[in-house]
Design an enzyme around this catalytic site. Structure first.
Site, mmCIF file in Angstrom:
data_model
loop_
_atom_site.group_PDB
_atom_site.id
_atom_site.type_symbol
_atom_site.label_atom_id
_atom_site.label_comp_id
_atom_site.label_asym_id
_atom_site.label_seq_id
_atom_site.Cartn_x
_atom_site.Cartn_y
_atom_site.Cartn_z
ATOM 1 N N GLY A 150 1.053 -1.509 0.163
ATOM 2 C CA GLY A 150 -0.206 -0.141 -0.135
ATOM 3 C C GLY A 150 1.108 1.092 -0.330
ATOM 4 O O GLY A 150 0.825 1.906 -1.284
ATOM 5 N N ARG A 151 1.558 1.535 1.071
ATOM 6 C CA ARG A 151 2.414 2.212 1.342
ATOM 7 C C ARG A 151 3.245 2.829 -0.004
ATOM 8 O O ARG A 151 3.338 4.123 -0.298
ATOM 9 C CB ARG A 151 3.028 3.026 2.521
ATOM 10 C CG ARG A 151 3.322 3.866 3.234
ATOM 11 C CD ARG A 151 4.511 3.614 3.979
ATOM 12 N NE ARG A 151 3.967 3.181 5.293
ATOM 13 C CZ ARG A 151 3.477 3.638 6.200
ATOM 14 N NH1 ARG A 151 2.813 5.233 6.590
ATOM 15 N NH2 ARG A 151 2.090 3.270 7.085
ATOM 16 N N CYS A 188 -9.870 21.025 17.820
ATOM 17 C CA CYS A 188 -10.005 21.401 19.494
ATOM 18 C C CYS A 188 -9.233 19.911 20.136
ATOM 19 O O CYS A 188 -9.855 19.455 21.004
ATOM 20 C CB CYS A 188 -11.619 21.621 19.994
ATOM 21 S SG CYS A 188 -12.072 22.803 18.960
HETATM 22 C C1 LIG Z 1 -2.100 -2.753 5.566
HETATM 23 C C2 LIG Z 1 -2.006 -3.974 4.976
HETATM 24 C C3 LIG Z 1 -0.938 -4.130 4.178
HETATM 25 C C4 LIG Z 1 -0.546 -2.836 3.368
HETATM 26 O O1 LIG Z 1 0.370 -2.382 4.340
HETATM 27 P P1 LIG Z 1 1.379 -1.785 3.878
HETATM 28 O O2 LIG Z 1 2.507 -0.673 4.290
HETATM 29 O O3 LIG Z 1 0.823 -0.247 3.521
HETATM 30 O O4 LIG Z 1 2.633 -1.822 2.673
HETATM 31 C C5 LIG Z 1 -0.933 -5.296 3.540
HETATM 32 N N1 LIG Z 1 -2.103 -6.507 4.026
HETATM 33 C C6 LIG Z 1 -2.415 -5.853 5.023
HETATM 34 C C7 LIG Z 1 -2.784 -7.755 5.245
HETATM 35 C C8 LIG Z 1 -2.908 -5.048 5.843
HETATM 36 O O5 LIG Z 1 -2.833 -4.859 6.725
#
Ligand SMILES: *Cc1c(COP(=O)(O)O)cnc(C)c1O
Length: 420
Positions: free
Chosen positions: A279-280, A347
């Site tokens: 993801g990241r 806040c």
């Molecule tokens: C959050 C998550 C990812 C992605 O993690 P990144 O650090 O954004 O690459 C992949 N697999 C599972 C099961 C996750 O919970």
């Protein structure tokens, strides 16, 4: 953050000045670079070429339909953690047969919808979940493809809140309980054992934790093989880190090379498809949060730049003490730089975006909060009845609005007053 660069005295994303985007769409606004997203994914694809690999995009990092659509066109699979995320993949034209369904608390309703859609695999996190899935699949006459998420008890070396592969975490099935769970799975009539998976955490900046997790999985794969339980794929999860400040995460290529090397040393390594869930590292550095300075104020202790974005827009600093770079959109003479805490209007004292940054600022200035493409908008809330920010994707010289700024009335449109 290559897509974000200065030309003269102006910060651009691709070929568009962020100042122009602020004028057109207002602030706060999330701004993403199409090329940065596509390039990050393409680097994984290149690194995997000639290999049996499925790179999934973990859409909880940024689940805007346009982002999903872009990555679907590039051939990504998807890692989802809810029925809602499945609905997003389908709405964006993603292919359910390339979806893996992760998450520690899948409901029966979510399982049913995912089975009917034909997802590629359920990453199952407990024996109870296995039994529930078997029941749901049986009731609708399907067999559920499963992989068991094993907790390899490996320290990802990251923030405790985003560390998921330690014995004390809620995720996965303990390594020493995994064999028993596989035996259960193998005798259930409506589940089809396909793989094994793990995900040890997020923002991991070294290769070793990935290899340590892989070794633990391979140990189990061998034990299962000896019992006649044959697997088709190994899913190593996601978690590759990005540079927020001075981190030096391995390149996508270096990570894959190290993993492939380990796989190739295993006698049956080549027979397994490898699945990843990033993801990241695909979207994190492809986006900024564009915000305007409302007020500058100074007390005896500190200077505060109060901006129009807040913790409800970008929660990572409040949640993880996370660092985000702060880039002036039209930089001023450095000689007037002072130390500022960049804070929002919410806040809460936890409502800060950056602390103690040397910046030359005046009220009305625009700032870009860097590296905000992942876990930014996806975690945003309406706290303090603040409409969520607009989102745009820049493609060369074009700017596409991919989510409108929320109208205030929409925030309470589902609410009802009591009868008189
Ligand atoms: C959050 C998550 C990812 C992605 O993690 P990144 O650090 O954004 O690459 C992949 N697999 C599972 C099961 C996750 O919970």
């Amino acid at each position: 953050m290559d897509a974000f660069h200065y030309r003269g005295n102006s910060l651009l994303v691709e070929d568009v000045a962020l100042a122009t985007i602020a004028e057109r769409f207002g602030t706060p606004t999330y701004v993403y670079s199409r090329h940065a997203i596509v390039d990050a994914f393409a680097e994984f694809r290149r690194a995997a070429s000639g290999r049996n690999v499925l790179v999934c995009y973990a859409l909880k990092a940024n689940s805007n339909l346009a982002v999903i659509d872009l990555l679907a066109r590039e051939g990504a699979g998807f890692d989802i953690v809810s029925g809602g995320e499945l609905a997003r993949v389908l709405a964006a034209g993603g292919d359910p047969s390339r979806v893996v369904f992760s998450g520690v608390g899948k409901s029966a309703a979510e399982m049913r919808v995912a089975l009917e859609a034909g997802v590629r695999c359920f990453n199952v996190e407990s024996e109870s979940e296995l039994l529930r899935l078997d029941g749901v699949a049986g009731a609708i006459g399907r067999r559920a493809p499963v992989s068991l998420r094993v907790n390899p008890d490996v320290d990802a070396g990251t923030h405790p809140y985003i560390s998921t592969g330690l014995r004390e975490n809620k995720f996965g099935i303990a390594h020493d309980a995994a064999l028993a769970a596989y035996r259960t799975a193998a005798r259930l009539p409506n589940v089809d054992v396909q793989g094994i998976d793990c995900h040890i955490g997020s923002q991991i900046t070294a290769i070793d934790p990935f290899l340590a997790a892989l070794d633990k999985l391979l140990e189990l794969v061998d034990a299962l093989h000896a019992e006649g339980i044959a697997l088709k794929h190994l899913d190593l999860g996601g978690g590759l880190g990005i540079r927020y400040a001075d981190e030096q995460p391995p390149s996508r290529e270096a990570l894959f090379a190290a993993i492939f090397e380990r796989i190739d040393r295993h006698p049956r390594g080549a027979s397994y498809e490898l699945v990843f869930e990033f993801g990241r590292s695909i979207v994190g550095n492809a986006g900024v949060l564009l915000t305007r300075v409302e007020y500058l104020k100074r007390n005896a202790e500190r200077g505060f730049a109060i901006v129009d974005a807040a913790m409800n827009d970008l929660m990572r600093p409040a949640l993880y003490d996370a660092y985000h770079g702060v880039l002036p959109v039209q930089p001023r003479d450095e000689r007037s730089a002072q130390s500022w805490d960049v804070v929002g209007p919410v806040c809460e004292s936890g409502d800060w975006l950056a602390r103690g940054r040397r910046l030359a600022l005046a009220e009305g200035d625009l700032l870009a909060i860097a590296s905000a493409g992942a876990y930014g908008m996806a975690m945003a809330s309406n706290y303090n009845t603040r409409p969520r920010a607009a989102e745009v994707i820049v493609d060369g010289g074009d700017v596409h609005l991919v989510r409108e700024r929320e109208p205030v009335e929409s925030l309470f449109a589902l609410e009802r007053r009591l009868p008189r």
